[in-house]
Design an enzyme around this catalytic site. Structure first.
Site, PDB file in Angstrom:
ATOM      1  N   ASP A   9       1.025  -1.513   0.099  1.00  0.00           N
ATOM      2  CA  ASP A   9       0.212   0.257   0.077  1.00  0.00           C
ATOM      3  C   ASP A   9       1.309   1.219  -0.047  1.00  0.00           C
ATOM      4  O   ASP A   9       2.490   1.056   0.276  1.00  0.00           O
ATOM      5  CB  ASP A   9      -1.067   0.391   1.135  1.00  0.00           C
ATOM      6  CG  ASP A   9      -2.072   1.253   1.545  1.00  0.00           C
ATOM      7  OD1 ASP A   9      -2.288   2.026   0.061  1.00  0.00           O
ATOM      8  OD2 ASP A   9      -1.449   1.486   3.072  1.00  0.00           O
ATOM      9  N   ASP A  11      -0.708   5.241   0.779  1.00  0.00           N
ATOM     10  CA  ASP A  11      -0.760   6.362   1.978  1.00  0.00           C
ATOM     11  C   ASP A  11      -0.130   5.478   3.093  1.00  0.00           C
ATOM     12  O   ASP A  11      -1.203   4.706   3.320  1.00  0.00           O
ATOM     13  CB  ASP A  11      -2.125   6.994   1.835  1.00  0.00           C
ATOM     14  CG  ASP A  11      -2.070   7.479   0.514  1.00  0.00           C
ATOM     15  OD1 ASP A  11      -0.964   8.129   0.534  1.00  0.00           O
ATOM     16  OD2 ASP A  11      -2.906   7.213  -0.246  1.00  0.00           O
ATOM     17  N   GLY A  46      -7.594   3.610   2.955  1.00  0.00           N
ATOM     18  CA  GLY A  46      -7.473   3.257   1.945  1.00  0.00           C
ATOM     19  C   GLY A  46      -8.776   2.889   1.060  1.00  0.00           C
ATOM     20  O   GLY A  46      -8.761   2.309   0.565  1.00  0.00           O
ATOM     21  N   ARG A  49     -11.345   7.635  -2.829  1.00  0.00           N
ATOM     22  CA  ARG A  49     -12.300   9.490  -2.494  1.00  0.00           C
ATOM     23  C   ARG A  49     -13.468   9.452  -2.498  1.00  0.00           C
ATOM     24  O   ARG A  49     -13.823  10.236  -1.984  1.00  0.00           O
ATOM     25  CB  ARG A  49     -11.363   9.969  -4.141  1.00  0.00           C
ATOM     26  CG  ARG A  49     -11.073  11.295  -3.424  1.00  0.00           C
ATOM     27  CD  ARG A  49     -10.919  12.176  -4.881  1.00  0.00           C
ATOM     28  NE  ARG A  49      -9.792  11.970  -5.382  1.00  0.00           N
ATOM     29  CZ  ARG A  49      -9.210  12.321  -6.934  1.00  0.00           C
ATOM     30  NH1 ARG A  49      -9.900  12.411  -7.419  1.00  0.00           N
ATOM     31  NH2 ARG A  49      -7.908  11.497  -6.804  1.00  0.00           N
TER      32      ARG A  49
END
Ligand code: BG6
Ligand code: MG
Length: 213
Positions: A9, A11, A46, A49
């Site tokens: 992942d 971020d 996770g 948006r």
């Protein structure tokens, strides 16, 4: 080696953009009088948006919003967020993460990104990893966000590996759920580690060197 591939992942694992997401969502929420705090921000980890926007709007009480209004609000948040991203540089990649990635590659393990973010290319470029990974699966090539396993399955496919040959590294519970649903082993950092759902719980990124042995 236990794994032929590792899917990271972005971020909250490779770099820390949480605070920029928070500042951008907070500014957007304030502009429409929707209550927003760090606790709500934690739930966005996770999550795509548009799904994040629905969470931000949970306590919104203003005039009804149609689909086009929501798309405009998400775009406004993204503009604010990308402005913050411009301040990132290779200094935002820690020595621990850089050294661990290089050591894993030196062991012959293929390295990929599996992120919900459509800003993945910009972030990787800002932190000096634009050309580093063997495969990048992100918010731009998926139709379903974590906890769906799609982003990880596409990353494994790009590496020409089976999920059983790969491990997913995540800081979000939604990400660990996606890894499990896709048949991957997983290593959890930070908030995801407290969930107890992952194959391995890590204290810090460098633990991957022992886990991958
Ligand atoms: C994830 C973040 O990596 O990407 C989420 O943890 C974010 O908080 C998601 O909502 C989508 O990001 P972006 O950059 O496409 O808005
Ligand atoms: Mg994350």
């Amino acid at each position: 080696m236990k794994y032929k591939g590792i899917i990271f992942d972005l971020d909250g694992v490779i770099c820390f953009t949480d605070h920029y997401h928070y500042l951008a969502w907070k500014a957007l929420a304030d502009s429409i009088d929707a209550p927003f705090d760090e606790t709500k921000n934690d739930r966005l980890r996770g999550v795509s948006r548009m799904a994040s926007l629905e969470i931000v709007l949970e306590e919104y009480q203003g005039t009804a919003l149609g689909e086009e209004d929501k798309i405009a609000l998400a775009a406004k948040k993204n503009d604010l967020y990308r402005n913050y991203l411009q301040s990132m540089s290779p200094a935002d990649l820690s020595d621990e993460v850089r050294d661990t990635l290089n050591a894993l590659r030196a062991k012959g393990i293929k390295l990929a990104i599996g992120s919900s973010s459509k800003n993945t290319p910009l972030i990787l470029e800002r932190i000096g990893l634009g050309d580093f990974f063997d495969a990048i699966s992100d918010g731009n090539n998926i139709t379903k966000s974590k906890p769906d396993p799609e982003v990880f399955l596409m990353a494994a496919d790009m590496l020409h590996l089976d999920p059983k040959e790969c491990m997913v590294v995540e800081d979000a519970e939604a990400g660990i759920q996606g890894a499990i649903a896709g048949g991957f082993d997983s290593a959890a950092l930070g908030p995801a580690a407290s969930s107890g759902m992952a194959t391995y719980n890590m204290k810090s990124f460098g633990d991957l060197l022992t886990i991958a042995e």
